[in-house]
Design a protein around this motif. Sequence first.
Motif, PDB file in Angstrom:
ATOM      1  N   ASP A  79       1.013  -1.397  -0.284  1.00 30.71           N
ATOM      2  CA  ASP A  79      -0.460   0.182   0.146  1.00 30.71           C
ATOM      3  C   ASP A  79       0.985   1.248   0.366  1.00 30.71           C
ATOM      4  OD1 ASP A  79      -1.921  -1.637   0.014  1.00 30.71           O
ATOM      5  OD2 ASP A  79      -3.075  -1.509   2.322  1.00 30.71           O
ATOM      6  N   THR A  80       2.018   1.229   0.944  1.00 38.38           N
ATOM      7  CA  THR A  80       3.146   2.045   1.085  1.00 38.38           C
ATOM      8  C   THR A  80       3.469   2.277  -0.360  1.00 38.38           C
ATOM      9  OG1 THR A  80       3.192   2.130   2.877  1.00 38.38           O
ATOM     10  CG2 THR A  80       4.509   3.155   1.712  1.00 38.38           C
ATOM     11  N   MET A  81       3.665   1.570  -1.233  1.00 43.68           N
ATOM     12  CA  MET A  81       4.438   1.540  -2.584  1.00 43.68           C
ATOM     13  C   MET A  81       3.545   1.963  -3.457  1.00 43.68           C
ATOM     14  SD  MET A  81       6.280  -1.413  -4.667  1.00 43.68           S
ATOM     15  CE  MET A  81       4.688  -2.000  -5.076  1.00 43.68           C
ATOM     16  N   ARG A  82       2.280   2.042  -3.444  1.00 42.92           N
ATOM     17  CA  ARG A  82       1.455   2.397  -4.821  1.00 42.92           C
ATOM     18  C   ARG A  82       0.765   3.670  -4.000  1.00 42.92           C
ATOM     19  NH1 ARG A  82      -0.438  -3.441  -4.341  1.00 42.92           N
ATOM     20  NH2 ARG A  82       0.705  -4.715  -6.011  1.00 42.92           N
ATOM     21  N   ASN A  83       1.083   4.122  -3.066  1.00 44.04           N
ATOM     22  CA  ASN A  83       0.121   5.667  -2.412  1.00 44.04           C
ATOM     23  C   ASN A  83       0.650   6.554  -3.499  1.00 44.04           C
ATOM     24  OD1 ASN A  83      -1.015   8.308  -1.563  1.00 44.04           O
ATOM     25  ND2 ASN A  83      -0.474   6.301   0.749  1.00 44.04           N
ATOM     26  N   ALA A  84       0.304   7.050  -3.815  1.00 43.28           N
ATOM     27  CA  ALA A  84       1.007   8.049  -4.692  1.00 43.28           C
ATOM     28  C   ALA A  84       0.824  10.094  -3.611  1.00 43.28           C
ATOM     29  CB  ALA A  84      -0.435   8.458  -6.165  1.00 43.28           C
ATOM     30  N   GLU A  85       0.354   9.548  -3.183  1.00 44.24           N
ATOM     31  CA  GLU A  85       0.138  11.004  -1.898  1.00 44.24           C
ATOM     32  C   GLU A  85       1.589  10.563  -0.779  1.00 44.24           C
ATOM     33  OE1 GLU A  85      -2.980  11.127  -0.311  1.00 44.24           O
ATOM     34  OE2 GLU A  85      -4.593  11.979  -1.857  1.00 44.24           O
ATOM     35  N   GLU A  86       2.291   9.800  -1.028  1.00 36.24           N
ATOM     36  CA  GLU A  86       3.397   9.299   0.193  1.00 36.24           C
ATOM     37  C   GLU A  86       4.458   9.239  -1.109  1.00 36.24           C
ATOM     38  OE1 GLU A  86       4.269   8.122   3.486  1.00 36.24           O
ATOM     39  OE2 GLU A  86       2.553   6.851   2.880  1.00 36.24           O
TER      40      GLU A  86
ATOM     41  N   ARG B 263      10.834   8.192  -1.467  1.00 36.34           N
ATOM     42  CA  ARG B 263      11.096   8.173  -0.758  1.00 36.34           C
ATOM     43  C   ARG B 263      10.563   7.215   0.321  1.00 36.34           C
ATOM     44  NH1 ARG B 263      13.199  11.819   4.039  1.00 36.34           N
ATOM     45  NH2 ARG B 263      14.885  13.243   1.878  1.00 36.34           N
ATOM     46  N   GLU B 264       9.512   6.944   0.640  1.00 33.43           N
ATOM     47  CA  GLU B 264       8.477   5.948   1.585  1.00 33.43           C
ATOM     48  C   GLU B 264       8.565   4.961   0.872  1.00 33.43           C
ATOM     49  OE1 GLU B 264       9.740   5.870   4.570  1.00 33.43           O
ATOM     50  OE2 GLU B 264      10.106   7.882   4.283  1.00 33.43           O
ATOM     51  N   ARG B 265       8.070   5.817  -0.302  1.00 43.53           N
ATOM     52  CA  ARG B 265       7.598   4.341  -1.431  1.00 43.53           C
ATOM     53  C   ARG B 265       8.585   3.662  -2.173  1.00 43.53           C
ATOM     54  NH1 ARG B 265       4.189   7.341  -6.122  1.00 43.53           N
ATOM     55  NH2 ARG B 265       3.938   5.078  -6.828  1.00 43.53           N
ATOM     56  N   THR B 266      10.400   4.237  -2.226  1.00 42.94           N
ATOM     57  CA  THR B 266      11.393   3.571  -2.522  1.00 42.94           C
ATOM     58  C   THR B 266      11.891   2.550  -1.997  1.00 42.94           C
ATOM     59  OG1 THR B 266      11.595   5.420  -4.420  1.00 42.94           O
ATOM     60  CG2 THR B 266      13.388   3.823  -3.211  1.00 42.94           C
ATOM     61  N   LYS B 267      11.163   3.268  -0.616  1.00 43.87           N
ATOM     62  CA  LYS B 267      11.540   1.948   0.377  1.00 43.87           C
ATOM     63  C   LYS B 267      11.413   0.605   0.592  1.00 43.87           C
ATOM     64  CE  LYS B 267      14.008   5.699   4.170  1.00 43.87           C
ATOM     65  NZ  LYS B 267      13.308   5.714   5.304  1.00 43.87           N
ATOM     66  N   ALA B 268      10.050   0.914   0.511  1.00 43.75           N
ATOM     67  CA  ALA B 268       8.829   0.151   0.752  1.00 43.75           C
ATOM     68  C   ALA B 268       8.938  -0.741  -0.184  1.00 43.75           C
ATOM     69  CB  ALA B 268       7.262   0.541   0.646  1.00 43.75           C
TER      70      ALA B 268
END
Length: 129
Positions: free
Chosen positions: A75-82, A85-90
């Motif tokens: 979910d974190t990886m797919r969340n465009a509002e995140e 950096r966090e999406r990449t970490k996920a």
Amino acid sequence: MALSDKQRAFCEHYAACLNATEAAKRAGYSAKTARSIGAENLTKPDIQKYIAELTKPKRERRIATIDEALQYLSDTMRNAEELTRERTKAAQLLIEVLSEGSANEADDGIKVVIERKVIDLSKDKQSND
């Protein structure tokens, strides 16, 4: 050995407060002996077993399953509002978990072994990359 009504009450109160002395008092033991009775009760196998049965649902609700952790990362990886950096970490964690972990079929389902430290993804949320 079957538990007495007082022992059963002790277990139920202990499961709620996690304090043996307080649980003994609430179960009806004397205030003078509550501390020693509470400590003694916690050493009895039947009482330990009943307390474990009572607290298992609480533990299961508090502790995330592997599926929940993987879903959170997805979910974190797919969340465009995140943050990027966090999406990449996920995404990186998912890749590591899915490639370094191992899954073995067992009689009661699939056993997943992940040899990876848990990382708090909430750290370093400052700005979008």
